[in-house]
Motif scaffolding. Sequence first.
Motif, PDB file in Angstrom:
ATOM      1  N   LEU A   1       0.826  -1.205   0.000  1.00 41.69           N
ATOM      2  CA  LEU A   1       0.000   0.000   0.000  1.00 41.69           C
ATOM      3  C   LEU A   1       0.865   1.263   0.000  1.00 41.69           C
ATOM      4  O   LEU A   1       0.601   2.216  -0.736  1.00 41.69           O
ATOM      5  N   MET A   2       1.901   1.280   0.831  1.00 45.30           N
ATOM      6  CA  MET A   2       2.784   2.448   0.892  1.00 45.30           C
ATOM      7  C   MET A   2       3.534   2.631  -0.417  1.00 45.30           C
ATOM      8  O   MET A   2       3.622   3.743  -0.959  1.00 45.30           O
ATOM      9  N   TRP A   3       4.099   1.541  -0.923  1.00 49.73           N
ATOM     10  CA  TRP A   3       4.906   1.597  -2.145  1.00 49.73           C
ATOM     11  C   TRP A   3       4.050   2.021  -3.326  1.00 49.73           C
ATOM     12  O   TRP A   3       4.455   2.862  -4.136  1.00 49.73           O
ATOM     13  N   SER A   4       2.858   1.475  -3.433  1.00 46.44           N
ATOM     14  CA  SER A   4       1.979   1.780  -4.559  1.00 46.44           C
ATOM     15  C   SER A   4       1.488   3.224  -4.527  1.00 46.44           C
ATOM     16  O   SER A   4       1.281   3.842  -5.581  1.00 46.44           O
ATOM     17  N   SER A   5       1.282   3.762  -3.327  1.00 43.23           N
ATOM     18  CA  SER A   5       0.776   5.126  -3.207  1.00 43.23           C
ATOM     19  C   SER A   5       1.831   6.170  -3.546  1.00 43.23           C
ATOM     20  O   SER A   5       1.500   7.331  -3.811  1.00 43.23           O
ATOM     21  N   ALA A   6       3.108   5.779  -3.543  1.00 43.04           N
ATOM     22  CA  ALA A   6       4.194   6.740  -3.762  1.00 43.04           C
ATOM     23  C   ALA A   6       4.130   7.380  -5.144  1.00 43.04           C
ATOM     24  O   ALA A   6       4.559   8.527  -5.322  1.00 43.04           O
ATOM     25  N   PHE A   7       3.605   6.668  -6.125  1.00 52.65           N
ATOM     26  CA  PHE A   7       3.563   7.200  -7.485  1.00 52.65           C
ATOM     27  C   PHE A   7       2.536   8.327  -7.606  1.00 52.65           C
ATOM     28  O   PHE A   7       2.748   9.308  -8.320  1.00 52.65           O
ATOM     29  N   THR A   8       1.440   8.195  -6.873  1.00 46.38           N
ATOM     30  CA  THR A   8       0.435   9.255  -6.873  1.00 46.38           C
ATOM     31  C   THR A   8       0.966  10.506  -6.192  1.00 46.38           C
ATOM     32  O   THR A   8       0.817  11.623  -6.707  1.00 46.38           O
ATOM     33  N   SER A   9       1.595  10.346  -5.019  1.00 42.80           N
ATOM     34  CA  SER A   9       2.136  11.520  -4.320  1.00 42.80           C
ATOM     35  C   SER A   9       3.294  12.134  -5.104  1.00 42.80           C
ATOM     36  O   SER A   9       3.454  13.362  -5.124  1.00 42.80           O
ATOM     37  N   ALA A  10       4.092  11.313  -5.785  1.00 47.37           N
ATOM     38  CA  ALA A  10       5.192  11.845  -6.595  1.00 47.37           C
ATOM     39  C   ALA A  10       4.668  12.660  -7.769  1.00 47.37           C
ATOM     40  O   ALA A  10       5.231  13.699  -8.128  1.00 47.37           O
TER      41      ALA A  10
ATOM     42  N   SER B   1      -0.358   5.986 -12.751  1.00 48.78           N
ATOM     43  CA  SER B   1      -0.779   4.596 -12.901  1.00 48.78           C
ATOM     44  C   SER B   1       0.178   3.826 -13.807  1.00 48.78           C
ATOM     45  O   SER B   1       0.539   2.675 -13.515  1.00 48.78           O
ATOM     46  N   LEU B   2       0.615   4.451 -14.904  1.00 52.37           N
ATOM     47  CA  LEU B   2       1.555   3.791 -15.806  1.00 52.37           C
ATOM     48  C   LEU B   2       2.904   3.594 -15.125  1.00 52.37           C
ATOM     49  O   LEU B   2       3.532   2.535 -15.251  1.00 52.37           O
ATOM     50  N   ALA B   3       3.368   4.616 -14.394  1.00 53.22           N
ATOM     51  CA  ALA B   3       4.634   4.496 -13.673  1.00 53.22           C
ATOM     52  C   ALA B   3       4.578   3.368 -12.654  1.00 53.22           C
ATOM     53  O   ALA B   3       5.531   2.594 -12.509  1.00 53.22           O
ATOM     54  N   ALA B   4       3.450   3.253 -11.955  1.00 50.14           N
ATOM     55  CA  ALA B   4       3.301   2.183 -10.966  1.00 50.14           C
ATOM     56  C   ALA B   4       3.357   0.810 -11.615  1.00 50.14           C
ATOM     57  O   ALA B   4       3.978  -0.122 -11.087  1.00 50.14           O
TER      58      ALA B   4
ATOM     59  N   LEU C   1       0.904  -7.652  -6.123  1.00 51.06           N
ATOM     60  CA  LEU C   1      -0.252  -6.816  -5.823  1.00 51.06           C
ATOM     61  C   LEU C   1      -0.055  -5.356  -6.237  1.00 51.06           C
ATOM     62  O   LEU C   1      -1.031  -4.598  -6.332  1.00 51.06           O
ATOM     63  N   ASN C   2       1.189  -4.958  -6.480  1.00 49.00           N
ATOM     64  CA  ASN C   2       1.479  -3.552  -6.760  1.00 49.00           C
ATOM     65  C   ASN C   2       0.795  -2.996  -8.008  1.00 49.00           C
ATOM     66  O   ASN C   2       0.334  -1.850  -7.995  1.00 49.00           O
ATOM     67  N   PRO C   3       0.724  -3.753  -9.126  1.00 48.92           N
ATOM     68  CA  PRO C   3       0.050  -3.171 -10.295  1.00 48.92           C
ATOM     69  C   PRO C   3      -1.390  -2.767  -9.995  1.00 48.92           C
ATOM     70  O   PRO C   3      -1.835  -1.688 -10.388  1.00 48.92           O
ATOM     71  N   PHE C   4      -2.106  -3.635  -9.279  1.00 46.66           N
ATOM     72  CA  PHE C   4      -3.507  -3.335  -8.965  1.00 46.66           C
ATOM     73  C   PHE C   4      -3.620  -2.101  -8.080  1.00 46.66           C
ATOM     74  O   PHE C   4      -4.365  -1.159  -8.381  1.00 46.66           O
ATOM     75  N   PHE C   5      -2.887  -2.094  -6.959  1.00 48.38           N
ATOM     76  CA  PHE C   5      -2.997  -0.978  -6.026  1.00 48.38           C
ATOM     77  C   PHE C   5      -2.468   0.330  -6.626  1.00 48.38           C
ATOM     78  O   PHE C   5      -3.022   1.401  -6.369  1.00 48.38           O
TER      79      PHE C   5
END
Length: 286
Positions: free
Chosen positions: A14-23, A93-96, A246-250
Amino acid sequence: MDIRAIVMGLAFVLMWSSAFTSARIIVADAPALAALSVRFALSGLAGVALAKVFGQSWNFTRTQWKSILLFGLCQNVAYLGLYFLAMRTVEASLAAVLASSMPLVVALLSTLILRETSKPMAIFGLVLGFMGVLIIMGTRLSSGSDLVGIAMCSVGTVALAIATLAVRSTNAGGNVLMVVGVQSLIGSAVLAVLSPAIDTYELTMSAKLVWAMLYTTFVPGLMATWIWFKLVERIGTVKSAAFHFLNPFFGVAIAALLLGEHVSQWDIYGVLTIMAGILAVQMSKA
């Protein structure tokens, strides 16, 4: 796998996946490498200070220092530096999705460079996973995504895979928080040198930018890295990497929810294919 490891793995995802949005929020209003350097300086100083409070030491062996330096350069400078630059034009989303293909790259490098024997299921998973990446890349390119940005993300993903392999030889023991802090400071110093030659210094201050910086610094930047080291120590690199499926989905879900990014039917097909590929690779190592 015990319950505690599962909770740690899900928290990391959850933390790792959310980093792309905040970045994505950060680079829209601040110079990419300068902002990343500040982030690493804050998380690094906080990590070292907390480590000292808990009695941890930075008296590492020469081998450990080499691994920490390699990890800091590959993850913080190459991987995150390239991703922050790319995300000025590439969707979160693409970066994630591209970053979440890292376990596939690790498996590929282990086969090609470390000469590890791959089982048929691992080969199937690699092919399936990279097919999913190609599906999403093809869809996004046809809709106008930046090719240069995608290329930067791809190189950054390889750097992240190398950093993941470097974790194996770090052996941080009881000094995990110190390792996290030190490698963050290494990244901050190098990025500060690179920033004047690459960044355009335009800053738009807002509450959204401040919150995104604080969140990125202390949640994905400090907590997620610490959890990752502890997870690898607890269950090993192979089992820990399984959570990456799970990272692509989140990553896509969080970007769609918070940034309103469009998710097409082909994106969903690609994400599911990548998840299946990563899972197959990890199951082959069980």
